[in-house]
Write a protein that holds these residues in place. Structure first.
Motif, PDB file in Angstrom:
ATOM      1  N   ALA A 277       0.863  -1.180   0.000  1.00 37.88           N
ATOM      2  CA  ALA A 277       0.000   0.000   0.000  1.00 37.88           C
ATOM      3  C   ALA A 277       0.904   1.237   0.000  1.00 37.88           C
ATOM      4  O   ALA A 277       2.093   1.114   0.264  1.00 37.88           O
ATOM      5  CB  ALA A 277      -0.894  -0.024   1.232  1.00 37.88           C
ATOM      6  N   PRO A 278       0.360   2.431  -0.270  1.00 34.68           N
ATOM      7  CA  PRO A 278       1.225   3.620  -0.217  1.00 34.68           C
ATOM      8  C   PRO A 278       1.959   3.762   1.119  1.00 34.68           C
ATOM      9  O   PRO A 278       3.074   4.257   1.170  1.00 34.68           O
ATOM     10  CB  PRO A 278       0.240   4.767  -0.426  1.00 34.68           C
ATOM     11  CG  PRO A 278      -0.861   4.170  -1.217  1.00 34.68           C
ATOM     12  CD  PRO A 278      -0.985   2.753  -0.751  1.00 34.68           C
ATOM     13  N   ARG A 279       1.341   3.278   2.208  1.00 35.54           N
ATOM     14  CA  ARG A 279       1.963   3.411   3.520  1.00 35.54           C
ATOM     15  C   ARG A 279       2.797   2.204   3.931  1.00 35.54           C
ATOM     16  O   ARG A 279       3.387   2.208   4.998  1.00 35.54           O
ATOM     17  CB  ARG A 279       0.891   3.660   4.569  1.00 35.54           C
ATOM     18  CG  ARG A 279       0.307   5.033   4.495  1.00 35.54           C
ATOM     19  CD  ARG A 279      -1.128   5.070   4.990  1.00 35.54           C
ATOM     20  NE  ARG A 279      -1.700   6.359   4.718  1.00 35.54           N
ATOM     21  CZ  ARG A 279      -2.104   6.749   3.509  1.00 35.54           C
ATOM     22  NH1 ARG A 279      -2.020   5.931   2.475  1.00 35.54           N
ATOM     23  NH2 ARG A 279      -2.603   7.947   3.336  1.00 35.54           N
ATOM     24  N   GLY A 280       2.805   1.145   3.121  1.00 34.95           N
ATOM     25  CA  GLY A 280       3.621  -0.012   3.459  1.00 34.95           C
ATOM     26  C   GLY A 280       2.889  -1.309   3.244  1.00 34.95           C
ATOM     27  O   GLY A 280       1.835  -1.340   2.615  1.00 34.95           O
ATOM     28  N   GLU A 281       3.463  -2.361   3.815  1.00 37.80           N
ATOM     29  CA  GLU A 281       2.917  -3.697   3.581  1.00 37.80           C
ATOM     30  C   GLU A 281       1.516  -3.862   4.181  1.00 37.80           C
ATOM     31  O   GLU A 281       1.286  -3.565   5.333  1.00 37.80           O
ATOM     32  CB  GLU A 281       3.857  -4.735   4.208  1.00 37.80           C
ATOM     33  CG  GLU A 281       3.360  -6.147   4.104  1.00 37.80           C
ATOM     34  CD  GLU A 281       3.930  -7.028   5.211  1.00 37.80           C
ATOM     35  OE1 GLU A 281       4.632  -7.972   4.883  1.00 37.80           O
ATOM     36  OE2 GLU A 281       3.683  -6.753   6.402  1.00 37.80           O
ATOM     37  N   ASN A 282       0.630  -4.343   3.332  1.00 36.71           N
ATOM     38  CA  ASN A 282      -0.741  -4.606   3.748  1.00 36.71           C
ATOM     39  C   ASN A 282      -0.917  -6.113   3.682  1.00 36.71           C
ATOM     40  O   ASN A 282      -0.464  -6.732   2.721  1.00 36.71           O
ATOM     41  CB  ASN A 282      -1.663  -3.890   2.749  1.00 36.71           C
ATOM     42  CG  ASN A 282      -3.110  -4.041   3.062  1.00 36.71           C
ATOM     43  OD1 ASN A 282      -3.482  -4.356   4.184  1.00 36.71           O
ATOM     44  ND2 ASN A 282      -3.956  -3.819   2.076  1.00 36.71           N
ATOM     45  N   ILE A 283      -1.527  -6.722   4.701  1.00 33.44           N
ATOM     46  CA  ILE A 283      -1.631  -8.179   4.680  1.00 33.44           C
ATOM     47  C   ILE A 283      -3.030  -8.616   5.097  1.00 33.44           C
ATOM     48  O   ILE A 283      -3.585  -8.087   6.056  1.00 33.44           O
ATOM     49  CB  ILE A 283      -0.500  -8.827   5.534  1.00 33.44           C
ATOM     50  CG1 ILE A 283      -0.630 -10.352   5.604  1.00 33.44           C
ATOM     51  CG2 ILE A 283      -0.445  -8.282   6.935  1.00 33.44           C
ATOM     52  CD1 ILE A 283       0.634 -11.027   6.117  1.00 33.44           C
ATOM     53  N   HIS A 284      -3.611  -9.506   4.316  1.00 30.15           N
ATOM     54  CA  HIS A 284      -4.926 -10.068   4.614  1.00 30.15           C
ATOM     55  C   HIS A 284      -4.786 -11.580   4.725  1.00 30.15           C
ATOM     56  O   HIS A 284      -4.111 -12.200   3.909  1.00 30.15           O
ATOM     57  CB  HIS A 284      -5.927  -9.775   3.488  1.00 30.15           C
ATOM     58  CG  HIS A 284      -6.417  -8.360   3.464  1.00 30.15           C
ATOM     59  ND1 HIS A 284      -7.722  -8.036   3.235  1.00 30.15           N
ATOM     60  CD2 HIS A 284      -5.774  -7.181   3.650  1.00 30.15           C
ATOM     61  CE1 HIS A 284      -7.874  -6.719   3.266  1.00 30.15           C
ATOM     62  NE2 HIS A 284      -6.704  -6.173   3.509  1.00 30.15           N
ATOM     63  N   TYR A 285      -5.443 -12.140   5.731  1.00 31.45           N
ATOM     64  CA  TYR A 285      -5.473 -13.597   5.866  1.00 31.45           C
ATOM     65  C   TYR A 285      -6.924 -14.048   5.744  1.00 31.45           C
ATOM     66  O   TYR A 285      -7.806 -13.502   6.415  1.00 31.45           O
ATOM     67  CB  TYR A 285      -4.901 -14.000   7.227  1.00 31.45           C
ATOM     68  CG  TYR A 285      -5.125 -15.453   7.582  1.00 31.45           C
ATOM     69  CD1 TYR A 285      -4.314 -16.446   7.049  1.00 31.45           C
ATOM     70  CD2 TYR A 285      -6.149 -15.839   8.437  1.00 31.45           C
ATOM     71  CE1 TYR A 285      -4.519 -17.774   7.357  1.00 31.45           C
ATOM     72  CE2 TYR A 285      -6.363 -17.156   8.755  1.00 31.45           C
ATOM     73  CZ  TYR A 285      -5.541 -18.128   8.216  1.00 31.45           C
ATOM     74  OH  TYR A 285      -5.757 -19.441   8.523  1.00 31.45           O
ATOM     75  N   VAL A 286      -7.189 -14.989   4.845  1.00 32.29           N
ATOM     76  CA  VAL A 286      -8.560 -15.465   4.637  1.00 32.29           C
ATOM     77  C   VAL A 286      -8.582 -16.968   4.824  1.00 32.29           C
ATOM     78  O   VAL A 286      -7.737 -17.681   4.279  1.00 32.29           O
ATOM     79  CB  VAL A 286      -9.075 -15.113   3.222  1.00 32.29           C
ATOM     80  CG1 VAL A 286     -10.458 -15.693   3.002  1.00 32.29           C
ATOM     81  CG2 VAL A 286      -9.107 -13.605   3.022  1.00 32.29           C
ATOM     82  N   ARG A 287      -9.534 -17.439   5.625  1.00 32.32           N
ATOM     83  CA  ARG A 287      -9.730 -18.886   5.737  1.00 32.32           C
ATOM     84  C   ARG A 287     -11.115 -19.218   5.190  1.00 32.32           C
ATOM     85  O   ARG A 287     -12.110 -18.634   5.625  1.00 32.32           O
ATOM     86  CB  ARG A 287      -9.618 -19.341   7.194  1.00 32.32           C
ATOM     87  CG  ARG A 287      -9.861 -20.846   7.329  1.00 32.32           C
ATOM     88  CD  ARG A 287      -9.706 -21.319   8.737  1.00 32.32           C
ATOM     89  NE  ARG A 287      -8.312 -21.187   9.187  1.00 32.32           N
ATOM     90  CZ  ARG A 287      -7.884 -21.669  10.353  1.00 32.32           C
ATOM     91  NH1 ARG A 287      -8.705 -22.292  11.169  1.00 32.32           N
ATOM     92  NH2 ARG A 287      -6.639 -21.507  10.712  1.00 32.32           N
ATOM     93  N   LEU A 288     -11.155 -20.143   4.232  1.00 36.26           N
ATOM     94  CA  LEU A 288     -12.420 -20.567   3.637  1.00 36.26           C
ATOM     95  C   LEU A 288     -12.836 -21.897   4.250  1.00 36.26           C
ATOM     96  O   LEU A 288     -12.002 -22.734   4.570  1.00 36.26           O
ATOM     97  CB  LEU A 288     -12.264 -20.720   2.117  1.00 36.26           C
ATOM     98  CG  LEU A 288     -11.825 -19.472   1.351  1.00 36.26           C
ATOM     99  CD1 LEU A 288     -11.638 -19.808  -0.117  1.00 36.26           C
ATOM    100  CD2 LEU A 288     -12.839 -18.360   1.511  1.00 36.26           C
ATOM    101  N   ASN A 289     -14.166 -22.064   4.407  1.00 35.97           N
ATOM    102  CA  ASN A 289     -14.633 -23.299   5.025  1.00 35.97           C
ATOM    103  C   ASN A 289     -15.514 -24.117   4.076  1.00 35.97           C
ATOM    104  O   ASN A 289     -16.333 -24.915   4.501  1.00 35.97           O
ATOM    105  CB  ASN A 289     -15.385 -22.993   6.329  1.00 35.97           C
ATOM    106  CG  ASN A 289     -16.528 -22.015   6.089  1.00 35.97           C
ATOM    107  OD1 ASN A 289     -16.847 -21.696   4.945  1.00 35.97           O
ATOM    108  ND2 ASN A 289     -17.147 -21.551   7.153  1.00 35.97           N
ATOM    109  N   GLY A 290     -15.370 -23.891   2.771  1.00 33.37           N
ATOM    110  CA  GLY A 290     -16.157 -24.661   1.819  1.00 33.37           C
ATOM    111  C   GLY A 290     -17.481 -24.008   1.459  1.00 33.37           C
ATOM    112  O   GLY A 290     -18.194 -24.493   0.594  1.00 33.37           O
ATOM    113  N   THR A 291     -17.831 -22.904   2.115  1.00 32.74           N
ATOM    114  CA  THR A 291     -19.033 -22.153   1.743  1.00 32.74           C
ATOM    115  C   THR A 291     -18.597 -20.820   1.126  1.00 32.74           C
ATOM    116  O   THR A 291     -17.405 -20.529   1.064  1.00 32.74           O
ATOM    117  CB  THR A 291     -19.925 -21.852   2.960  1.00 32.74           C
ATOM    118  OG1 THR A 291     -19.251 -20.897   3.777  1.00 32.74           O
ATOM    119  CG2 THR A 291     -20.187 -23.102   3.774  1.00 32.74           C
ATOM    120  N   VAL A 292     -19.565 -20.015   0.684  1.00 34.37           N
ATOM    121  CA  VAL A 292     -19.185 -18.729   0.095  1.00 34.37           C
ATOM    122  C   VAL A 292     -18.900 -17.669   1.163  1.00 34.37           C
ATOM    123  O   VAL A 292     -18.491 -16.559   0.835  1.00 34.37           O
ATOM    124  CB  VAL A 292     -20.267 -18.193  -0.877  1.00 34.37           C
ATOM    125  CG1 VAL A 292     -20.278 -19.000  -2.153  1.00 34.37           C
ATOM    126  CG2 VAL A 292     -21.624 -18.156  -0.225  1.00 34.37           C
TER     127      VAL A 292
END
Lengths: 372, 155
Positions: A277-292
């Motif tokens: 991002a302009p301000r530095g590292e952006n991090i997202h963690y997503v866990r899926l469980n087989g549904t939407v």
């Protein structure tokens, strides 16, 4: 901030009640609705959050976005960096009372916002990303001339302003040697982005973990080792010029093809998305469980990582330098509303408001100018 | 799946050092590795990863997995293009792990945030105050727990 006279002797950070429950909401939306939600985390970085989220979901699903989508993501991300850094430069100069240069910087930000309107239909919140690719095409033959003309104008202007920044005695007096973050402290506090690069740590997600089309178009990483406010300023100003060149290269090399990939049924899986991002590292963690609907969606924005590093930067500085030092990490300004200045000896708040603080900073510039 | 040539030695060193303690490990792509460890070993492991292997703590993700909480410590190795995630679990009957803030000051905010939102306790945290929730909220107000919505509606 605890002070003895004018000198800051201790800092205790409270980030205020900004919690909006985005993660909670996100765990109650479908994976295709979430880009719209995370786009609204921040008005300035409204491309990088959905991009980061989409990359996390794509990793969890094992999907690669098509080439053209990766180039479009790159172009929008770099335009966003240009407008964000120019916005920051203006605010920083305003804080030290240099309003004429502030208006020059913002004069070059406006054409970039117009480009966004041309390319995406919106000046902010571009709604470009979707899981597996992008939602909007860029009509290169039609818009290329206008984009290149604007970028050249902005590039020339910013190069000229950089020269003025380097030569100006007031800028030197207020930024050089102020709010130093040493390399060791930068590592201990795990800072990211221009804050880290101003302290001699060469980290940039675009280079270290190339996403979108950065591996093909190339990025030249800007690093300064001084660690003061001036170093962070120069990192940002030079990155504007670099970003302009990236957009030009990406526009010229834009491949054809589809805009989004076919998506499989959501698996039981997890993924990590990272963007610069302009301000530095952006991090997202997503866990899926087989549904939407995702099981867990964690967002870590760059300012969150940078704010604790204000403690070593502020210690030993004066109250009048606090605004520019706090400003130097480019925080979302809503976080600074809870700053209070306390007398270290008596423990009593001195009742210094935001306006008073900025006024003190600007007054110091006038003092510097008079004594020069 | 295997890691990239630059990233593989980092995982190898960790496995060599903590061989018996590692519960299981998984490589999801050439730049993502996940290593599960018992929660008692987190400070020792984080110390090794941060100070010896020179990883940078990106953040910690907490997940409510029903019977307990899972914590994911994401360490980034910028030069090797690797995110190494240490994961450990704490049961809901004893939701506590040792804090890594004394070791890594950059972990202060995220540990306080998890204490607020999940009600997980980080032992030996130097400043265990609320970070993002208001002081006036009750002490068992943890909105990212899965049973939070039901609890509120029952009241």
């Amino acid at each position: 901030m605890f002070v003895e006279g004018e000198r800051i002797v201790d800092v205790k950070i409270r980030i205020g009640y900004n919690h909006r429950g985005i993660e909670y909401l996100s765990q109650r939306r479908t994976i295709h609705q979430i880009p719209m939600l995370v786009e609204r985390i921040c008005g300035i970085c409204s491309h990088t959050h959905p991009l980061c989220y989409c990359q996390a979901v794509e990793e969890a699903m094992g999907v690669e976005p098509p080439d053209r989508a990766r180039y479009i993501r790159t172009i929008i991300a770099e335009l966003e960096r240009i407008h964000s850094h120019l916005l920051w430069a203006g605010v920083a100069l305003h804080l030290i009372g240099y309003d004429s240069l502030f208006m020059y910087f913002w004069r070059y930000r406006e054409p970039i916002c117009m480009l966004f309107e041309l390319l995406t239909g919106n000046r902010q919140s571009y709604a470009v990303n979707c899981v597996g690719g992008v939602r909007r095409d860029i009509d290169v033959p039609r818009h290329r001339d206008r984009v290149m003309r604007t970028l050249k104008e902005v590039g020339d202007g910013v190069r000229r302003l950089e020269g003025m920044l380097l030569e100006d005695p007031l800028v030197k007096a207020r930024l050089v040697g102020v709010g130093v973050l040493t390399r060791d402290d930068a590592r201990r506090y795990c800072v990211v982005g221009p804050t880290a690069r101003g302290s001699g740590i060469p980290i940039d997600v675009r280079v270290c973990e190339p996403y979108a089309a950065y591996a093909e178009v190339g990025v030249d990483i800007k690093v300064f080792s001084e660690g003061d406010v001036m170093a962070k300023t120069l990192v940002r100003v030079q990155e504007v010029v670099e970003s302009i060149e990236i957009v030009e290269r990406a526009l010229d090399a834009m491949p054809g093809g589809p805009l989004r990939a076919e998506l499989p049924e959501p698996p039981v899986s997890e993924g990590i998305g990272k963007t610069e991002a302009p301000r530095g590292e952006n991090i997202h963690y997503v866990r899926l469980n087989g549904t939407v609907v995702p099981e867990r969606h964690k967002v870590r924005a760059p300012t969150y990582a940078n704010i604790p590093s204000l403690v070593p930067q502020l210690l030993g500085e004066t109250i009048a330098d606090a605004p520019i030092v706090i400003g130097s990490i480019d925080p979302c300004l809503s976080c600074t509303d809870r700053l209070s200045v306390v007398d270290a000896e008596t423990g009593k708040p001195l009742g210094i408001t935001y306006e008073k603080l900025v006024h003190m900073s600007r007054k110091k510039s006038r003092r510097v100018l008079r004594s020069a | 799946m295997s890691l990239s040539p630059k990233a593989q030695p980092i995982l190898d060193k960790l496995v060599e050092r903590f061989g018996e303690k590692i519960l299981w490990k998984q490589v999801r792509s050439e730049r993502r590795a996940y290593v599960a460890i018992p929660r008692e070993a987190i400070v020792e492991c984080a110390n090794y990863v941060f100070n010896e292997l020179r990883g940078r703590l990106s953040t910690i993700s907490a997940v409510d997995v029903g019977g307990g909480f899972e914590l994911l410590y994401h360490f980034t190795f910028d030069e090797a293009n690797l995110v190494l995630t240490l994961r450990c679990t704490a049961p809901k009957t004893d939701p506590a792990v040792d804090s890594i803030t004394p070791l890594i000051p950059g972990a202060e905010f995220i540990e306080r945030e998890i204490m607020d939102l999940f009600g997980l306790v980080f032992r030996n945290h130097p400043n265990p105050e609320r970070l993002i929730l208001a002081e006036s909220l009750p002490p068992d107000f943890h909105p990212l727990r899965k049973d939070w919505g039901e609890k509120i509606s029952r009241k």
